[in-house]
Design a protein around this motif. Structure first.
Motif, mmCIF file in Angstrom:
data_model
loop_
_atom_site.group_PDB
_atom_site.id
_atom_site.type_symbol
_atom_site.label_atom_id
_atom_site.label_comp_id
_atom_site.label_asym_id
_atom_site.label_seq_id
_atom_site.Cartn_x
_atom_site.Cartn_y
_atom_site.Cartn_z
ATOM 1 N N ARG A 249 102.141 91.796 -63.120
ATOM 2 C CA ARG A 249 103.533 91.407 -62.921
ATOM 3 C C ARG A 249 104.205 91.090 -64.244
ATOM 4 O O ARG A 249 105.349 91.455 -64.488
ATOM 5 C CB ARG A 249 103.618 90.186 -62.009
ATOM 6 C CG ARG A 249 103.288 90.445 -60.567
ATOM 7 C CD ARG A 249 103.969 89.426 -59.670
ATOM 8 N NE ARG A 249 103.831 88.063 -60.143
ATOM 9 C CZ ARG A 249 102.785 87.291 -59.891
ATOM 10 N NH1 ARG A 249 101.780 87.765 -59.192
ATOM 11 N NH2 ARG A 249 102.739 86.057 -60.333
ATOM 12 N N MET A 250 103.480 90.397 -65.117
ATOM 13 C CA MET A 250 104.054 89.996 -66.394
ATOM 14 C C MET A 250 104.382 91.195 -67.275
ATOM 15 O O MET A 250 105.321 91.163 -68.068
ATOM 16 C CB MET A 250 103.088 89.059 -67.115
ATOM 17 C CG MET A 250 102.912 87.709 -66.412
ATOM 18 S SD MET A 250 101.457 86.794 -66.974
ATOM 19 C CE MET A 250 101.947 86.371 -68.641
ATOM 20 N N PHE A 251 103.609 92.278 -67.115
ATOM 21 C CA PHE A 251 103.821 93.448 -67.958
ATOM 22 C C PHE A 251 104.633 94.534 -67.267
ATOM 23 O O PHE A 251 104.752 95.641 -67.779
ATOM 24 C CB PHE A 251 102.471 94.031 -68.393
ATOM 25 C CG PHE A 251 101.817 93.249 -69.510
ATOM 26 C CD1 PHE A 251 102.073 93.562 -70.840
ATOM 27 C CD2 PHE A 251 100.976 92.193 -69.235
ATOM 28 C CE1 PHE A 251 101.485 92.839 -71.864
ATOM 29 C CE2 PHE A 251 100.376 91.459 -70.255
ATOM 30 C CZ PHE A 251 100.635 91.781 -71.568
ATOM 31 N N GLN A 252 105.211 94.238 -66.100
ATOM 32 C CA GLN A 252 106.012 95.241 -65.405
ATOM 33 C C GLN A 252 107.346 95.484 -66.092
ATOM 34 O O GLN A 252 107.916 96.562 -65.981
ATOM 35 C CB GLN A 252 106.233 94.823 -63.948
ATOM 36 C CG GLN A 252 105.057 95.161 -63.050
ATOM 37 C CD GLN A 252 105.264 94.679 -61.636
ATOM 38 O OE1 GLN A 252 105.989 93.721 -61.402
ATOM 39 N NE2 GLN A 252 104.618 95.307 -60.694
ATOM 40 N N SER A 253 107.867 94.499 -66.774
ATOM 41 C CA SER A 253 109.109 94.666 -67.510
ATOM 42 C C SER A 253 108.792 94.959 -68.979
ATOM 43 O O SER A 253 108.052 94.202 -69.616
ATOM 44 C CB SER A 253 109.958 93.396 -67.417
ATOM 45 O OG SER A 253 111.012 93.444 -68.367
ATOM 46 N N PRO A 254 109.311 96.042 -69.548
ATOM 47 C CA PRO A 254 109.071 96.347 -70.956
ATOM 48 C C PRO A 254 109.473 95.206 -71.886
ATOM 49 O O PRO A 254 108.817 94.962 -72.891
ATOM 50 C CB PRO A 254 109.930 97.592 -71.206
ATOM 51 C CG PRO A 254 110.033 98.248 -69.868
ATOM 52 C CD PRO A 254 110.080 97.119 -68.874
#
Length: 287
Positions: A249-254
């Protein structure tokens, strides 16, 4: 594509024509034409049938009126389409020109479930509702359940009652199973691991099959009358929340991913400004 036919009377020609077009679209995108997701109010896209069975279900129970983006039947989600448009815009920029949008809040293409969760967060609880959204209503209801230690059966009855009081076409799930599925995209799954009542060990790995703690000889299971072991009822349980889904989840947004990995591209001039600067941090990177 006009989808207002989904709000029309099921007996009308407009509904029947639109429904036939929907079935053609779904059938054309289905890998298995004998198991197409049924969008009736009875199945809510959770079960697969032939088009003949789907017709019966829809004309008997009605179709999901808010299923306006047919993502379960091969149509790209609205948010994915917007992300693709942003990507095309960024690719068309001259070299060296950065785009704030490209580093903004767009999500990865593999995040369909999470994107649908975000879309649910913006849905009004029922058409015309301006006070709350589907997501906010579910959060408040789950808080109420936890506060009053509400039983599962009781909570499901509450959902049914509130759903009956709300206007037609409301977004409130009809049971606790559907309500929990709304939060599934958050990656809130957990594991229950039996533990020694004295916190000596966890019953996993080499101790997975043990029934007595090897450290203090305490029973793994609760004891009833006359110290009779209640098989299957653990004396103590650890609720473990896996970290990997949270990292995803933390890395889903660039943008968030860049903030989380900034230290990899930090300035290295021999001066220690951060715990990542000493040589010992290499152990963290390697392990």
């Amino acid at each position: 594509m006009d989808k207002d036919w989904m709000l029309a009377d099921r007996r009308s020609l407009r509904f029947q024509t639109g429904f036939e077009n929907f079935l053609k679209f779904a059938s054309g995108n289905a890998a298995d034409k004998t198991s197409i997701r049924c969008s009736s109010l009875k199945c809510c896209n959770h079960h697969g049938f032939t088009t003949g069975v789907i017709k019966d279900h829809v004309f008997c129970n009605g179709i999901m009126p808010n299923y306006r983006n047919w993502a379960k039947h091969g149509e790209p989600s609205a948010m994915n389409a917007r992300s693709n448009e942003k990507l095309e815009t960024v690719e068309g920029l001259p070299e060296g020109v950065d785009s704030e949008e490209s580093q903004g809040e767009e999500m990865s293409i593999d995040s369909d479930e999470f994107l649908r969760f975000v879309e649910d967060g913006d849905k009004p609880l029922y058409p015309g509702c301006t006070k709350t959204t589907k997501l906010n209503a579910l959060i408040e209801l789950f808080n109420l359940k936890a506060k009053h230690t509400m039983a599962v059966a009781c909570f499901s009855d509450v959902l049914l009652l509130i759903g009956m009081l709300l206007p037609v076409l409301n977004e409130l799930p009809s049971n606790i199973y559907e309500a929990k599925k709304s939060f599934a995209a958050l990656g809130m799954e957990y594991e229950k691991i039996h533990a020694c009542p004295n916190d000596c060990i966890l019953y996993r790995g080499d101790h997975e099959e043990a029934v007595i703690c090897p450290e203090c000889s305490t029973s793994r299971y609760k004891l009833g009358k006359n110290n009779v072991v209640k098989d299957g009822i653990a004396a103590k349980v650890l609720w473990y929340f896996p970290v990997i889904p949270r990292f995803k989840r933390m890395f889903q947004s660039p943008k968030t991913a860049k903030d989380l990995t900034w230290y990899a591209d930090r300035k290295k001039d021999g001066t220690m400004r951060h715990p990542a600067d000493p040589p010992t941090w290499e152990l963290v990177d390697k392990k």
